[in-house]
Design a protein around this motif. Structure first.
Motif, short mmCIF file in Angstrom:
data_model
loop_
_atom_site.label_atom_id
_atom_site.label_comp_id
_atom_site.label_asym_id
_atom_site.label_seq_id
_atom_site.Cartn_x
_atom_site.Cartn_y
_atom_site.Cartn_z
N ALA A 15 0.83 -1.13 0.02
CA ALA A 15 0.11 -0.32 0.01
C ALA A 15 1.01 1.33 -0.02
CB ALA A 15 -0.88 0.11 1.08
N TRP A 16 2.07 1.41 0.79
CA TRP A 16 2.89 2.33 0.73
C TRP A 16 3.43 2.43 -0.86
CZ3 TRP A 16 2.73 6.09 3.83
CH2 TRP A 16 2.28 5.99 5.13
N GLU A 17 3.96 1.65 -1.08
CA GLU A 17 4.49 1.62 -2.54
C GLU A 17 3.48 2.41 -3.49
OE1 GLU A 17 6.39 -2.10 -3.23
OE2 GLU A 17 7.39 -1.25 -5.11
N GLN A 18 2.22 1.87 -3.29
CA GLN A 18 1.12 2.18 -4.25
C GLN A 18 1.21 3.88 -4.24
OE1 GLN A 18 -2.79 1.44 -3.67
NE2 GLN A 18 -3.48 2.51 -5.75
N ARG A 19 0.92 4.19 -2.72
CA ARG A 19 0.88 5.65 -2.71
C ARG A 19 1.87 6.57 -3.13
NH1 ARG A 19 -0.48 4.50 3.48
NH2 ARG A 19 -2.84 3.49 3.20
N LEU A 20 3.08 6.03 -2.94
CA LEU A 20 4.13 6.72 -3.18
C LEU A 20 4.79 6.69 -4.78
CD1 LEU A 20 5.75 6.38 0.06
CD2 LEU A 20 4.51 8.41 -0.51
N SER A 21 4.66 5.64 -5.29
CA SER A 21 5.57 5.25 -6.43
C SER A 21 5.39 5.85 -7.75
CB SER A 21 5.86 3.82 -6.51
OG SER A 21 4.70 3.20 -6.96
N ASP A 22 4.18 6.62 -8.05
CA ASP A 22 3.91 6.81 -9.42
C ASP A 22 4.37 8.10 -9.71
OD1 ASP A 22 1.14 7.78 -11.44
OD2 ASP A 22 2.23 6.04 -11.73
N ALA A 23 4.78 8.90 -8.77
CA ALA A 23 5.47 10.16 -9.02
C ALA A 23 6.95 9.76 -9.74
CB ALA A 23 5.44 10.98 -7.87
N PRO A 24 7.33 10.04 -10.87
CA PRO A 24 8.46 9.67 -11.41
C PRO A 24 9.63 10.54 -10.79
CG PRO A 24 6.96 10.40 -13.32
CD PRO A 24 6.27 10.63 -12.03
N GLU A 25 9.37 11.56 -9.97
CA GLU A 25 10.67 12.11 -9.41
C GLU A 25 10.97 11.43 -8.09
OE1 GLU A 25 10.80 16.29 -9.19
OE2 GLU A 25 9.74 16.58 -10.97
N VAL A 26 9.85 10.49 -7.55
CA VAL A 26 10.02 9.89 -6.37
C VAL A 26 10.30 8.34 -6.48
CG1 VAL A 26 8.81 9.24 -4.22
CG2 VAL A 26 8.46 11.33 -5.26
N GLU A 27 11.51 7.78 -6.22
CA GLU A 27 11.79 6.51 -6.15
C GLU A 27 11.53 5.61 -4.80
OE1 GLU A 27 12.56 4.77 -8.79
OE2 GLU A 27 12.71 6.38 -10.09
N VAL A 28 10.59 4.88 -4.84
CA VAL A 28 10.22 4.15 -3.49
C VAL A 28 11.14 3.15 -3.29
CG1 VAL A 28 8.44 3.26 -2.21
CG2 VAL A 28 8.02 4.97 -3.71
N VAL A 29 11.85 2.77 -2.17
CA VAL A 29 12.18 1.53 -1.80
C VAL A 29 11.88 0.79 -0.50
CG1 VAL A 29 14.61 0.75 -1.40
CG2 VAL A 29 14.62 2.27 -3.02
N VAL A 30 11.47 -0.38 -0.54
CA VAL A 30 11.11 -0.84 0.63
C VAL A 30 12.19 -1.92 1.19
CG1 VAL A 30 9.33 -2.39 1.72
CG2 VAL A 30 8.63 -0.60 -0.02
N THR A 31 12.70 -1.99 2.24
CA THR A 31 13.86 -2.72 2.76
C THR A 31 13.22 -3.45 3.96
OG1 THR A 31 15.31 -0.78 2.21
CG2 THR A 31 16.21 -2.74 3.37
N SER A 32 13.51 -4.85 4.16
CA SER A 32 13.13 -5.63 5.16
C SER A 32 14.59 -6.13 5.52
CB SER A 32 12.24 -6.79 4.94
OG SER A 32 12.68 -7.29 3.78
N ALA A 33 14.63 -6.62 7.01
CA ALA A 33 15.72 -7.28 7.42
C ALA A 33 15.19 -8.66 8.16
CB ALA A 33 16.56 -6.43 8.34
N PRO A 34 15.99 -9.75 8.05
CA PRO A 34 15.34 -10.92 8.62
C PRO A 34 15.43 -10.79 9.91
CG PRO A 34 17.48 -11.31 7.08
CD PRO A 34 17.34 -9.88 7.20
N GLY A 35 14.35 -11.21 10.63
CA GLY A 35 14.18 -11.22 12.20
C GLY A 35 13.40 -9.93 12.74
N ARG A 36 13.46 -8.92 11.82
CA ARG A 36 13.07 -7.57 12.22
C ARG A 36 11.46 -7.38 11.91
NH1 ARG A 36 17.14 -3.37 11.48
NH2 ARG A 36 18.61 -3.88 12.96
N PRO A 37 10.55 -7.05 12.91
CA PRO A 37 9.30 -7.18 12.63
C PRO A 37 8.65 -5.98 11.56
CG PRO A 37 9.83 -6.13 14.92
CD PRO A 37 10.82 -6.61 14.36
N LYS A 38 9.53 -5.12 11.45
CA LYS A 38 8.93 -3.97 10.78
C LYS A 38 10.13 -3.82 9.12
CE LYS A 38 6.26 -1.33 13.37
NZ LYS A 38 5.45 -0.30 13.61
#
Ligand code: SAM
Length: 283
Positions: A15-38
């Motif tokens: 949902a966050w990716e959808q909210r933010l990623s359509d503006a071409p001047e904005v690049e969205v990156v989602v990062t997860s780390a094993p064992g981290r809840p968020k």
């Protein structure tokens, strides 16, 4: 370069990716780390105003990145978007770009929607699907000699509203609860010299439809669609269509079931990547 950052539950990452990623001047990156809840959602923005606008809307923090050759790293300007054989959407402003596009695509309507801090350049699968539904309905109504009206709920850049008008709608009403989106829509109307669209700051969850439209488009988030289905049914004409989008494939069954409970049936369901869009009518 400015980076907006927020931590969220992994289930909300799409949902966050959808909210933010359509503006071409904005690049969205989602990062997860094993064992981290968020997971960490980052929006890389060329302009500080863009990063601050996201922070105003969604909280989180903004930091400045060290200077680099961002221009060299920027993705190339995307090609014009073709909607059926009727409409072409470009991002570049100016008479030269318009003239070049007219030469390349004679006989088609041309819209300019520059990349701005409002969702909707036409590249996102959710917008592209609704544009095609609108083009198909417009062609059918033109053949039938039928005059039609449109409402665009959650207009973002105004792209759907403008496409509707260019493709033949007699009048269009557009709304968004984000004043910046409505400002961008009004700028885009001026840029394209379009009259006949009213754009207002309205929250659809509190909106009271005062009339019915032939085409009601709502490319908006799943939870809002589920909430407003009864209103969508009250705002569409008996022979009209409701176009919904912004639904993840995993949410589609639940979303369409909520629409059916409100008195709609869906005769076209389109899946593009992980996104589902649908065309509904009153039962
Ligand atoms: C996915 S974007 C769609 C933009 C554009 N219509 C398109 O198809 O590309 C969703 C838009 O809905 C707006 N929105 C979200 N919740 C809303 C609400 N409750 N009332 C009005 N607009 C809302 C957002 O600000 C955003 O501009």
């Amino acid at each position: 370069m400015f980076v907006w950052t927020k931590r969220c539950a992994p289930a909300d990452a799409d949902a966050w990716e959808q909210r933010l990623s359509d503006a071409p001047e904005v690049e969205v990156v989602v990062t997860s780390a094993p064992g981290r809840p968020k997971v960490t959602v980052e929006a890389f923005c060329e302009r500080q105003t863009a990063a601050r606008a996201i922070q105003r809307a969604y909280g989180g923090s903004v930091r400045t990145l060290k200077k680099q050759n961002w221009a060299a790293m920027a993705p190339p300007q995307p090609d014009p978007i073709r909607v059926r054989d009727r409409l072409v959407i470009i991002g570049q402003r100016g008479a030269k770009a318009m003239a070049r596009t007219r030469r390349l695509f004679p006989g088609r309507e041309i819209l300019c929607v520059p990349p701005e801090m409002a969702f909707g350049t036409g590249h996102h699968a959710t917008t592209a699907a609704v544009l095609r539904f609108i083009a198909d309905a417009a062609a059918e109504w033109k053949r039938a000699g039928r005059e039609w009206s449109m409402a665009d709920l959650g207009c973002g850049s105004g792209i759907l509203a403008m496409a509707g008008l260019q493709l033949g709608a007699a009048d269009v009403w557009a709304c968004d609860f984000d004043p910046d989106a409505v400002r961008v829509t009004l700028e885009n109307l001026r840029l394209n010299r379009i009259d006949g669209i009213i754009a207002e700051v309205v929250d659809v969850t509190t909106w009271k439809p005062a009339r019915r439209y032939d085409c009601v488009a709502a490319n908006i988030f799943f939870d809002i669609l589920v909430d407003i289905f009864p209103k969508l049914a009250r705002s569409v004409k008996r022979e009209g269509i409701v176009l919904i989008s912004g639904i993840l494939a995993s949410q589609a069954d639940e979303c369409l079931a909520a629409g059916r409970r409100a008195g709609l049936e869906f005769d076209r369901v389109m899946k593009k990547g992980r996104w589902v869009s649908a065309r509904g009518r009153l039962v």
